[in-house]
Design a protein around this motif. Sequence first.
Motif, mmCIF file in Angstrom:
data_model
loop_
_atom_site.group_PDB
_atom_site.id
_atom_site.type_symbol
_atom_site.label_atom_id
_atom_site.label_comp_id
_atom_site.label_asym_id
_atom_site.label_seq_id
_atom_site.Cartn_x
_atom_site.Cartn_y
_atom_site.Cartn_z
ATOM 1 N N MET A 1 74.873 5.677 14.421
ATOM 2 C CA MET A 1 74.744 6.995 13.827
ATOM 3 C C MET A 1 75.392 6.984 12.449
ATOM 4 O O MET A 1 76.476 6.442 12.247
ATOM 5 C CB MET A 1 75.421 8.049 14.708
ATOM 6 C CG MET A 1 75.265 9.469 14.184
ATOM 7 S SD MET A 1 76.066 10.688 15.252
ATOM 8 C CE MET A 1 77.784 10.282 14.970
ATOM 9 N N LEU A 2 74.698 7.570 11.495
ATOM 10 C CA LEU A 2 75.227 7.638 10.127
ATOM 11 C C LEU A 2 76.416 8.582 10.052
ATOM 12 O O LEU A 2 76.411 9.663 10.647
ATOM 13 C CB LEU A 2 74.144 8.122 9.165
ATOM 14 C CG LEU A 2 73.090 7.112 8.697
ATOM 15 C CD1 LEU A 2 72.014 7.830 7.894
ATOM 16 C CD2 LEU A 2 73.733 6.019 7.856
ATOM 17 N N THR A 3 77.432 8.179 9.316
ATOM 18 C CA THR A 3 78.543 9.068 9.007
ATOM 19 C C THR A 3 78.180 9.872 7.764
ATOM 20 O O THR A 3 77.188 9.565 7.074
ATOM 21 C CB THR A 3 79.814 8.262 8.746
ATOM 22 O OG1 THR A 3 79.614 7.459 7.577
ATOM 23 C CG2 THR A 3 80.140 7.354 9.933
ATOM 24 N N PRO A 4 78.920 10.932 7.448
ATOM 25 C CA PRO A 4 78.635 11.659 6.205
ATOM 26 C C PRO A 4 78.664 10.743 4.982
ATOM 27 O O PRO A 4 77.856 10.912 4.047
ATOM 28 C CB PRO A 4 79.758 12.706 6.150
ATOM 29 C CG PRO A 4 80.093 12.954 7.590
ATOM 30 C CD PRO A 4 79.945 11.627 8.259
ATOM 31 N N ARG A 5 79.585 9.760 4.990
ATOM 32 C CA ARG A 5 79.616 8.831 3.865
ATOM 33 C C ARG A 5 78.352 7.969 3.841
ATOM 34 O O ARG A 5 77.785 7.709 2.773
ATOM 35 C CB ARG A 5 80.849 7.942 3.958
ATOM 36 C CG ARG A 5 80.961 6.941 2.806
ATOM 37 C CD ARG A 5 82.214 6.095 2.934
ATOM 38 N NE ARG A 5 83.410 6.914 2.806
ATOM 39 C CZ ARG A 5 84.647 6.431 2.902
ATOM 40 N NH1 ARG A 5 84.840 5.132 3.143
ATOM 41 N NH2 ARG A 5 85.692 7.231 2.770
ATOM 42 N N GLY A 6 77.892 7.530 5.006
ATOM 43 C CA GLY A 6 76.668 6.735 5.064
ATOM 44 C C GLY A 6 75.465 7.518 4.581
ATOM 45 O O GLY A 6 74.600 6.981 3.872
ATOM 46 N N ALA A 7 75.391 8.810 4.988
ATOM 47 C CA ALA A 7 74.283 9.645 4.518
ATOM 48 C C ALA A 7 74.346 9.820 3.004
ATOM 49 O O ALA A 7 73.313 9.815 2.309
ATOM 50 C CB ALA A 7 74.334 11.004 5.216
#
Length: 403
Positions: A1-7
Amino acid sequence: MLTPRGAGVIAGALGLWFASRIMGGPDLHVVAMGLLVLPGLAAVWLLRRHGEARVRRRLSATRVFPGTTVRVALDLHDRSPGGIKLLEDRLPASFGRNTRAVVVGSGVNRQMSYELLCRARGRYQIGPLRISRTDPFDLIRRGTDVPGTTELVVYPEVEDLRAVRTAAVGTGSGESVSRRLFRTGDEFYTIRGYQLGDDLRRIHWASTARMRRLMIRHDEAARRSSAVILIDSRSASVGGSKSVFERAVSAAASVGVHLARSGFTLQLATPDGVPRVVSRADLLEALALATPSRTGSLIPALREVADRARNGADVILVTHLPLPPEVNAMSRIHGGTRIAILLPPEDPAALAPGRQAELQAWMQSVRVSLETAGWDVIFLAPTGHLRDVWQLRGTSIRAGVRS
């Protein structure tokens, strides 16, 4: 699952890619593609660092009363490599937010602990523990649940009624007869109907043939003071209001504990089933899990209780203000002490004068009818305390030699 930083990284990569297409800059294109690939590499890195995890959860107590603080200790055995890990022990909604802890670095065995304040009765499952791992750049988060939950039962609120004496009829010393068995010996006492669990060797065949149902020879040596607690959990009664229902459950638990301390054998009944013998712990657990019932009529349950009363059991009924058919059925219950704890739908003191007068007239009519039939009547407001009205009425359970 993407983290906010990944998004954010993916959004930035897409923006750079569009900019490279508009401006025709190859360097921006290379940077954009590199940023798009980075979350995928982070996901592969997490998959390769998966390891076995086990948890052992220990509670300071698994059966508690409201207001108790329970300490939860976790022993985690995690063989996955180091990194940033978020440990989250899942809790029921009534306990608030899940407990979380952040772990950085490697280590096979770890310990953590936290405290729970138990507020509402019920059965709760603590867990499972969720371990969320992230890559070094915090772009991808991968969560896994460690199997294993622990049960916690919160009993109903119990008020201490011990300040009220348990009267003993037929004893000059005032010692409660409910605290002891009756005289030893094999002296014949009476005949009663068969109940599940009775010794079949004590069947009285002559009475069985005459009554056309199994009858049991009941000896003084085996006879002990008993009480039936019937809680009217119907949605049309106290079960129709959460506050009234909780007060009714608390009242039933308080009386049950009071009687168990006095040596009574307890039977618990609801509109859904016949009375069953319970220990003090069984009573509290059953009431901790009590829910409103869809049963329409209380009359069948009152008939079952009447059978127990004819065999000498005291009766405690927790219900709303009974309707005329229910009052008639209650009036046909004869035997030992009978106590009706009645919960009006609203507190009369909080009503407008007109509605207050109507409710008080109904309460007075019910009181007169039931007291004429030999019941001791207690009115308990939804916000009141049984201890106060129990002592005010001077209520006592009278157990003694019954002729």
